[in-house]
Design a protein around this motif. Structure first.
Motif, PDB file in Angstrom:
ATOM      1  N   VAL A  13      34.806  17.694  12.190  1.00  0.00           N
ATOM      2  CA  VAL A  13      34.893  16.229  12.228  1.00  0.00           C
ATOM      3  C   VAL A  13      33.651  15.653  12.895  1.00  0.00           C
ATOM      4  O   VAL A  13      33.080  14.663  12.421  1.00  0.00           O
ATOM      5  N   LYS A  14      33.210  16.276  13.980  1.00  0.00           N
ATOM      6  CA  LYS A  14      31.991  15.802  14.644  1.00  0.00           C
ATOM      7  C   LYS A  14      30.772  15.998  13.738  1.00  0.00           C
ATOM      8  O   LYS A  14      29.829  15.204  13.788  1.00  0.00           O
ATOM      9  N   GLY A  15      30.791  17.035  12.912  1.00  0.00           N
ATOM     10  CA  GLY A  15      29.701  17.242  11.957  1.00  0.00           C
ATOM     11  C   GLY A  15      29.625  16.127  10.938  1.00  0.00           C
ATOM     12  O   GLY A  15      28.532  15.663  10.583  1.00  0.00           O
ATOM     13  N   PHE A  16      30.787  15.676  10.474  1.00  0.00           N
ATOM     14  CA  PHE A  16      30.790  14.538   9.535  1.00  0.00           C
ATOM     15  C   PHE A  16      30.270  13.280  10.210  1.00  0.00           C
ATOM     16  O   PHE A  16      29.563  12.481   9.603  1.00  0.00           O
ATOM     17  N   GLY A  17      30.615  13.097  11.490  1.00  0.00           N
ATOM     18  CA  GLY A  17      30.111  11.941  12.231  1.00  0.00           C
ATOM     19  C   GLY A  17      28.619  12.037  12.477  1.00  0.00           C
ATOM     20  O   GLY A  17      27.902  11.025  12.458  1.00  0.00           O
ATOM     21  N   LEU A  18      28.129  13.246  12.670  1.00  0.00           N
ATOM     22  CA  LEU A  18      26.706  13.449  12.919  1.00  0.00           C
ATOM     23  C   LEU A  18      25.872  13.223  11.658  1.00  0.00           C
ATOM     24  O   LEU A  18      24.687  12.899  11.746  1.00  0.00           O
ATOM     25  N   MET A  19      26.491  13.362  10.502  1.00  0.00           N
ATOM     26  CA  MET A  19      25.750  13.169   9.248  1.00  0.00           C
ATOM     27  C   MET A  19      25.219  11.747   9.110  1.00  0.00           C
ATOM     28  O   MET A  19      24.286  11.511   8.347  1.00  0.00           O
ATOM     29  N   ARG A  20      25.821  10.796   9.837  1.00  0.00           N
ATOM     30  CA  ARG A  20      25.309   9.422   9.802  1.00  0.00           C
ATOM     31  C   ARG A  20      23.900   9.342  10.369  1.00  0.00           C
ATOM     32  O   ARG A  20      23.093   8.549   9.927  1.00  0.00           O
ATOM     33  N   TYR A  21      23.634  10.181  11.384  1.00  0.00           N
ATOM     34  CA  TYR A  21      22.342  10.127  12.058  1.00  0.00           C
ATOM     35  C   TYR A  21      21.345  11.132  11.489  1.00  0.00           C
ATOM     36  O   TYR A  21      20.176  10.844  11.373  1.00  0.00           O
ATOM     37  N   SER A  22      21.833  12.328  11.181  1.00  0.00           N
ATOM     38  CA  SER A  22      20.962  13.366  10.651  1.00  0.00           C
ATOM     39  C   SER A  22      21.762  14.203   9.669  1.00  0.00           C
ATOM     40  O   SER A  22      22.677  14.933  10.063  1.00  0.00           O
ATOM     41  N   GLY A  23      21.446  14.092   8.417  1.00  0.00           N
ATOM     42  CA  GLY A  23      22.190  14.802   7.383  1.00  0.00           C
ATOM     43  C   GLY A  23      22.103  16.304   7.522  1.00  0.00           C
ATOM     44  O   GLY A  23      23.091  17.021   7.353  1.00  0.00           O
ATOM     45  N   PHE A  24      20.912  16.798   7.848  1.00  0.00           N
ATOM     46  CA  PHE A  24      20.724  18.241   7.969  1.00  0.00           C
ATOM     47  C   PHE A  24      21.517  18.815   9.147  1.00  0.00           C
ATOM     48  O   PHE A  24      22.168  19.850   9.032  1.00  0.00           O
ATOM     49  N   ALA A  25      21.475  18.131  10.287  1.00  0.00           N
ATOM     50  CA  ALA A  25      22.198  18.598  11.472  1.00  0.00           C
ATOM     51  C   ALA A  25      23.706  18.517  11.244  1.00  0.00           C
ATOM     52  O   ALA A  25      24.451  19.420  11.649  1.00  0.00           O
ATOM     53  N   GLY A  26      24.158  17.467  10.611  1.00  0.00           N
ATOM     54  CA  GLY A  26      25.582  17.336  10.315  1.00  0.00           C
ATOM     55  C   GLY A  26      26.062  18.423   9.373  1.00  0.00           C
ATOM     56  O   GLY A  26      27.119  19.024   9.584  1.00  0.00           O
ATOM     57  N   PHE A  27      25.268  18.701   8.339  1.00  0.00           N
ATOM     58  CA  PHE A  27      25.633  19.758   7.401  1.00  0.00           C
ATOM     59  C   PHE A  27      25.637  21.115   8.095  1.00  0.00           C
ATOM     60  O   PHE A  27      26.515  21.939   7.859  1.00  0.00           O
ATOM     61  N   GLY A  28      24.664  21.324   8.979  1.00  0.00           N
ATOM     62  CA  GLY A  28      24.623  22.576   9.733  1.00  0.00           C
ATOM     63  C   GLY A  28      25.842  22.757  10.608  1.00  0.00           C
ATOM     64  O   GLY A  28      26.391  23.856  10.718  1.00  0.00           O
ATOM     65  N   MET A  29      26.292  21.667  11.229  1.00  0.00           N
ATOM     66  CA  MET A  29      27.476  21.760  12.068  1.00  0.00           C
ATOM     67  C   MET A  29      28.726  22.002  11.228  1.00  0.00           C
ATOM     68  O   MET A  29      29.610  22.770  11.636  1.00  0.00           O
ATOM     69  N   ILE A  30      28.792  21.386  10.049  1.00  0.00           N
ATOM     70  CA  ILE A  30      29.941  21.594   9.172  1.00  0.00           C
ATOM     71  C   ILE A  30      29.995  23.047   8.701  1.00  0.00           C
ATOM     72  O   ILE A  30      31.061  23.640   8.589  1.00  0.00           O
ATOM     73  N   VAL A  31      28.845  23.624   8.428  1.00  0.00           N
ATOM     74  CA  VAL A  31      28.800  25.023   8.001  1.00  0.00           C
ATOM     75  C   VAL A  31      29.101  25.961   9.175  1.00  0.00           C
ATOM     76  O   VAL A  31      29.785  26.974   9.025  1.00  0.00           O
ATOM     77  N   ALA A  32      28.595  25.635  10.354  1.00  0.00           N
ATOM     78  CA  ALA A  32      28.756  26.508  11.514  1.00  0.00           C
ATOM     79  C   ALA A  32      30.160  26.460  12.104  1.00  0.00           C
ATOM     80  O   ALA A  32      30.596  27.429  12.733  1.00  0.00           O
ATOM     81  N   ALA A  33      30.895  25.369  11.912  1.00  0.00           N
ATOM     82  CA  ALA A  33      32.212  25.216  12.533  1.00  0.00           C
ATOM     83  C   ALA A  33      33.194  26.312  12.113  1.00  0.00           C
ATOM     84  O   ALA A  33      33.826  26.930  12.981  1.00  0.00           O
ATOM     85  N   PRO A  34      33.364  26.597  10.821  1.00  0.00           N
ATOM     86  CA  PRO A  34      34.301  27.681  10.472  1.00  0.00           C
ATOM     87  C   PRO A  34      33.828  29.049  10.956  1.00  0.00           C
ATOM     88  O   PRO A  34      34.645  29.880  11.355  1.00  0.00           O
ATOM     89  N   ILE A  35      32.525  29.262  10.947  1.00  0.00           N
ATOM     90  CA  ILE A  35      31.991  30.537  11.422  1.00  0.00           C
ATOM     91  C   ILE A  35      32.299  30.710  12.903  1.00  0.00           C
ATOM     92  O   ILE A  35      32.749  31.777  13.342  1.00  0.00           O
ATOM     93  N   LEU A  36      32.085  29.653  13.686  1.00  0.00           N
ATOM     94  CA  LEU A  36      32.379  29.715  15.118  1.00  0.00           C
ATOM     95  C   LEU A  36      33.871  29.867  15.374  1.00  0.00           C
ATOM     96  O   LEU A  36      34.270  30.569  16.314  1.00  0.00           O
ATOM     97  N   ALA A  37      34.703  29.232  14.551  1.00  0.00           N
ATOM     98  CA  ALA A  37      36.146  29.367  14.722  1.00  0.00           C
ATOM     99  C   ALA A  37      36.582  30.805  14.468  1.00  0.00           C
ATOM    100  O   ALA A  37      37.392  31.362  15.218  1.00  0.00           O
ATOM    101  N   VAL A  38      36.040  31.422  13.431  1.00  0.00           N
ATOM    102  CA  VAL A  38      36.391  32.808  13.127  1.00  0.00           C
ATOM    103  C   VAL A  38      35.890  33.737  14.232  1.00  0.00           C
ATOM    104  O   VAL A  38      36.602  34.654  14.660  1.00  0.00           O
TER     105      VAL A  38
END
Length: 67
Positions: A13-38
């Motif tokens: 969710v924070k990754g989607f919010g971050l996409m407003r400011y930086s698309g690349f960083a938001g996408f990176g967080m969205i990709v990294a979130a499931p990996i970190l959860a696992v």
């Protein structure tokens, strides 16, 4: 385990919010979130397995002491 899932969802969710400011960083967080959860769930499992082994060792040492 539940905290790993919740933290993964929060990071997404924070990754989607971050996409407003930086698309690349938001996408990176969205990709990294499931990996970190696992990974955090895996680390929790390893920790629990180590605790079980330590209790089994303690039990075996108690049996040796009684003999």
């Amino acid at each position: 385990m539940a905290s790993a899932v919740v933290s993964g969802l929060v990071l997404m969710v924070k990754g989607f919010g971050l996409m407003r400011y930086s698309g690349f960083a938001g996408f990176g967080m969205i990709v990294a979130a499931p990996i970190l959860a696992v990974l955090s769930a895996l680390l929790a499992r390893i920790y629990c397995e180590i605790m079980i082994v330590l209790f089994k060792i303690n039990e075996a040492l108690q049996d040796i002491r009684r003999k």
